[in-house]
Every structure is written in C-alpha cells, then in structure tokens.
Enzyme design. Structure first.
Site, PDB file in Angstrom:
ATOM      1  N   GLU A   1       0.810  -1.079  -0.012  1.00 24.15           N
ATOM      2  CA  GLU A   1       0.061  -0.006  -0.171  1.00 24.15           C
ATOM      3  C   GLU A   1       0.893   1.184  -0.065  1.00 24.15           C
ATOM      4  OE1 GLU A   1      -3.816   0.621   2.320  1.00 24.15           O
ATOM      5  OE2 GLU A   1      -4.202  -1.537   2.037  1.00 24.15           O
TER       6      GLU A   1
ATOM      7  N   ASN B   1      -3.762 -10.840   3.960  1.00 24.14           N
ATOM      8  CA  ASN B   1      -5.195 -10.846   4.334  1.00 24.14           C
ATOM      9  C   ASN B   1      -5.801 -12.184   4.643  1.00 24.14           C
ATOM     10  OD1 ASN B   1      -6.147  -7.894   4.230  1.00 24.14           O
ATOM     11  ND2 ASN B   1      -5.502  -8.035   2.220  1.00 24.14           N
TER      12      ASN B   1
ATOM     13  N   ASP C   1       1.403  -8.618   2.712  1.00 22.05           N
ATOM     14  CA  ASP C   1      -0.097  -8.705   3.625  1.00 22.05           C
ATOM     15  C   ASP C   1      -0.999  -9.640   2.792  1.00 22.05           C
ATOM     16  OD1 ASP C   1      -2.555  -8.171   4.254  1.00 22.05           O
ATOM     17  OD2 ASP C   1      -2.697  -6.251   4.074  1.00 22.05           O
TER      18      ASP C   1
END
Length: 566
Positions: A302, A454, A452
C-alpha cells in the site's frame, strides 16, 4: 568571478541560462532565469537580458529615491546597453558578433563569458542545477524531515551540500538564521518547536558544482507525538547486521488513497484524529519507524506512487538504499521493496499481475480444472500483483536471495480467491528461483516471500506455505457459496516457515483484528536469529485502535533477523 549557468543539450530547440546579479551600489541581489530559442541571434538574447536587468534595477532605484530623496543613489540605467557594449558575450575574450546564432555558441560553450555592466560571468554549461526544492507543510519535532520536492539536473544528491537553519523564534529578528544541520535528512529537536526552518542546497556531482538555492518552510516546527511504540521496538535493532545475518521488514503502510476517503474517516477509523490520518503527518512516523529498524531488506505494501517517488526513495537513497516499485495496474498504490546497497546488489526484478498471467504454466494446470465461471470472473477482476527482486549478497557472493512481495485480495468472503492468489505467488517465485539457479549453478538461491496476505493462520494459505499442501476439503474453497471451488487440491515444493510465527495481531482495529502479514522463508536455507517483539495489546488499544497518533498504519510492521545456513 561570477558564474552564469547554461543548460542545453545538443539538438534542443531551447536553452536556459541563470545567473545571480549582485550590485552593492543599488543594493540589488537577484536571480535571473531565461529560457530562449537556440535559433535566435545573440543580439536578441542580450536585449532580453538587458531589458530584464534594467527593469528590475530601475524599480529598485525608483523606490529608494521616493523613500529618501536626499540619499545619493546611482542614476537609472538605460536599456540600450547592448549597442553601447555594456552587455555582451565574449568568446575567448573576443566580443561575439550580435548576428551570431546562439546555437553555434551553445554547442561549444568553453571560454564563454557574459558581461553585464562590467561584471563578468563565466558561462558554465550543464553544471548541477536545482530545478525545484520545497519543504513539507508538516514538520514534527523528533521525526525526520527533508525536502518534500527536490528536482535537479546533472546532480548527485550524495555529493551535494545540504545545510539546515532555524530562525530566531524568540526575538523574531528578520534574516536571523542559526545553522542546525548539514545532511539531506534533519530531525528537529524540541528546541526547534515554533521555529521556521530553511534548507540550503549547493548541487554537486563528481566534477562540478552549481548555484546554491534555499527555501524556507511555510509552517513552523510542531510538537510531535513523543514516544511511539516503535521506539521501544528499536531497542532491539540498534546494531546493523553483517556477514551471514540480515534484517528483513514487512509492512503495509496504509495508502493515502484509502486513508483519505470519507469512508475511512467516518466509518473505518473514526477514533483517529483527522490530522493523524493525514499522510503529511503519517509519513514522518513511517520513515522514522523503518529507518530505526536498521533493516537490510524492506517489503512495503500500500505504497502511494507519490510517496515512493517524493518521500521514501529520495530519503532512503541518501541512507544508501535502493528500491523497486510497481503499482497495481492503473491504481495509484502498489508494492515497494528496498534493499541496503552496502550489503546487496540487485541482479534483476520482475513482477506479474496475476489476473493477466493465468496461463503461467504451473498455475494454468490448476486454473484449467476450475469450472466455476463466476469465481473466475472475480479472480480476473483483481489487480493483485507479485514483485520479485533478485539480490546477491556482497559479503557472501555465493548467496542469491529472491525477495517476493505481495498484497492479496481483502474481502471477507474471498478466502478461495486469496488461496489461489497465494498459490500463484509461491509457485511464481519458485519458478523464478529455478531459472536463477540454472543461470547461477555455483550459487545458493533462496526464497523469501513477504506480504499482507489478508489471511489468518487458520486459513489455507498458511497451510500451503508451511505444510506444502491444501486438500480439496479445505474450508477456504467454500468461502463464497456461489463461487465455490470443487475437486481442487494444491501443492508447492518450497519448505517454508513464518519468520515471525503467528502473532495475535498484525492488523488492529475495533471492528477487526488478526494476524494477516507474514515473512515466509525457506527453513532449510535460513535460521531465525531474532524476531523484534510486537507491540502489546495495551499499546494497540491505548488510542482505541490503529492507525493513531503513534501508529501510522492500521497494520503493524514485522521485523526479523535471518541468517544464511552453512
């Protein structure tokens, strides 16, 4: 001798020239910048110089006379100084004919001088030059600050000279500046609170230097949040590593494109003060945090494109890191991997948008067995990407590292999508590793996959990475009834473990908290020497959740020390 700085590349239609004109008699100190056509005559160019300099000097003289008629001030200068020889160009100390086309001089500017009212300017072509420099709108005591914009030509920032100053905040005397720093990055102290800062830069390269420029901050230094939880974690990373040991960081830094939305402010993070959600505030904390880990490899998710280009890469470059970055197709955020150039050299870099490469052989074999078109459509609509950076250890030349970095789909009902994406990521990087091994048969090629994901440890991805197998009975395949995947099992051949284990939280908000981020490493190739402790639940909940005034992201950074075996 004064200097005029010429910027011109052969074949260009235009050229730029800048000089600083100082005249003590009229108290003039002014930087003049010109952009002219290469095809124009020397006379036309000089007349433009004449007009601009005269206009400015005469205005200054006029103002002084009106203010104090009794003071003796030099007469106004006329604007016919080209014909009278007061403004001219010399080549090898001989006056250049006014009909000469500028382009002929530009191609060979050696021994070229610009004369303005008896002041001699030696013309330097393509010397280092700063095009733009500015300071951030938010400057916090205790956190690194740096030029928010720095654009230059022919310049090596590491060779350049940067000086920092603060004004006299108590007496507020004009032009009262005290030098406080001499590097690209400066960390304001509490004594700087309330002061404006100024940075001065003399651009340089290996053989030359250019005109010094300076800029003042628009706002004063403000008090920072003080001690942050990552300051405590930095107690474990004070020493840089060497030889066979290296430190790796994985961190989703929360892209501004998401944090700045009304939904984030009102629904996701309503407990976080508006100013602490602002990227101008958060990026100072992010940079202090990652610098303080003294890491060798950093995998970030991100990452806004602008933050990579204007904040992370320029600042980390000055600390001798290099980086690679990709956005997810047309989305403005993506993945960034940085590495310490003192310890690693980059051999290669590649990336893959998963939905655009489902015919990748290992993945295609599984893809062809899936008969749920609705699931396939959802998979193909994602921009999920993996980047792979190939690094060679400078201290252990036989060791080559493949660093994978990814960020998987986030929706709660998408465990099946994520499982396929995780399978894609690990088989893709393994495929790259096989090729690199074939090309470097004398080396050990090892894989680390960060990101990440998730995905909590109870889901299939963790099982796939650490146990190498996910059966067709895995619950993930049914996370969305309409998109259920049947009769599919997965295997992968890398013997991997999670360097930081399975912390209780790597993401913490009041609505959702879990372990989602991992540093997967080949356990037969590395040993884990240290895992930097995670923040306590008390620290995470002190301001309700993440992000907060002391946590710049809704995720927690992972940091581990690994060592090559053997």
């Amino acid at each position: 001798m004064n200097e005029a700085f010429l910027r011109y590349e052969n074949g260009n239609d235009t050229f730029n020239i800048s000089f600083r004109y100082v005249d003590e008699a009229t108290k003039v100190d002014r930087q003049f910048n010109f952009s002219r056509q290469a095809a124009e005559s020397v006379n036309n160019f000089l007349k433009r110089v004449d007009a601009n300099v005269c206009k400015f000097v005469n205005k200054k003289v006029d103002r002084k006379r009106k203010k104090n008629p009794a003071v003796e001030i030099p007469d106004l200068i006329t604007s016919d100084n080209v014909n009278t020889g007061k403004i001219m160009l010399l080549k090898n100390d001989i006056k250049v004919d006014g009909d000469t086309v500028c382009e002929s001089l530009l191609q060979d500017s050696a021994e070229l001088k610009l004369i303005i009212f008896e002041k001699i300017f030696l013309v330097k072509r393509n010397a280092p030059y700063v095009l733009k420099i500015s300071l951030p709108t938010s400057i916090l005591a205790g956190f690194p600050t740096y030029p928010s914009k720095f654009e230059s030509l022919y310049t090596d920032k590491k060779q350049s000279i940067f000086d920092w100053y603060k004004n006299d905040a108590i007496n507020k005397k004009p032009n009262s500046w005290m030098q406080i720093g001499n590097e690209y990055l400066y960390v304001p102290s509490v004594t700087d609170i309330g002061c404006h800062l100024k940075i001065s830069c003399e651009p340089r390269n290996e053989s030359d230097f250019g005109p010094r420029v300076e800029v003042e901050s628009k706002n004063v230094v403000e008090a920072g949040p003080g001690q942050c939880p990552f300051d405590t974690r930095h107690q474990f990373t004070k020493q840089k590593l060497s030889d066979k040991s290296f430190r790796i960081i994985c961190y989703n830094i929360l892209a501004d494109t998401y944090a700045d939305s009304d939904f984030s402010k009102d629904v996701l993070f309503p407990y976080c003060p508006q100013y602490a959600l602002d990227m101008d505030y958060r990026k100072q904390l992010i940079l202090k945090e990652i610098i303080g880990f003294n890491g060798d490899i950093m995998c970030l998710q991100e990452v806004d494109k602008s933050i990579y280009e204007y904040d992370l890469l320029p600042s980390l470059y000055m600390l001798n890191y290099d980086g690679v970055f990709i956005t997810k197709n047309e989305i403005s955020e993506g993945l960034a991997t940085f590495f310490n150039q003192d310890r690693f050299e980059k051999l290669g870099f590649q990336c893959s948008v998963m939905a655009q490469n489902v015919d990748f052989p290992k993945f295609a074999a599984i893809w062809s067995k899936i008969d749920n078109d609705k699931m396939k459509e959802r998979f193909l609509s994602r921009n999920t990407t993996i980047q792979v950076t190939t690094l060679r250890s400078k201290e252990n030349r036989s060791e080559i590292l493949l660093i994978g970095n990814t960020h998987l789909y986030f929706k709660p009902d998408a465990d099946h999508i994520r499982l396929l994406q995780g399978y894609y990521a690990v088989t893709y990087i393994h495929d790259v590793a096989k090729r690199i091994q074939e090309e470097n048969s004398e080396c050990n090629v090892s894989v680390i996959l960060c990101g990440d994901f998730n995905s909590v440890p109870e889901c299939g991805i963790y099982q796939l990475m650490t146990e190498n197998y996910v059966p067709e009975t895995c619950e993930d395949w049914k996370s969305n009834t309409e998109e259920a995947i049947k009769n599919i099992s997965l295997t992968q051949d890398l013997c991997m473990s999670s360097a930081c284990g399975t912390p209780e939280y790597t993401n913490y908000t009041p609505e959702f908290s879990a372990c989602l981020d991992y540093i997967f490493y080949e356990r037969d190739k590395f040993e884990v020497e240290q895992v930097v402790p995670m923040p306590s639940k008390e620290e995470l909940t002190l301001h309700t959740g993440l992000p907060s005034v002391v946590f710049p992201s809704d995720h927690i950074s992972l940091c581990a020390d690994l060592k090559f075996k053997g």
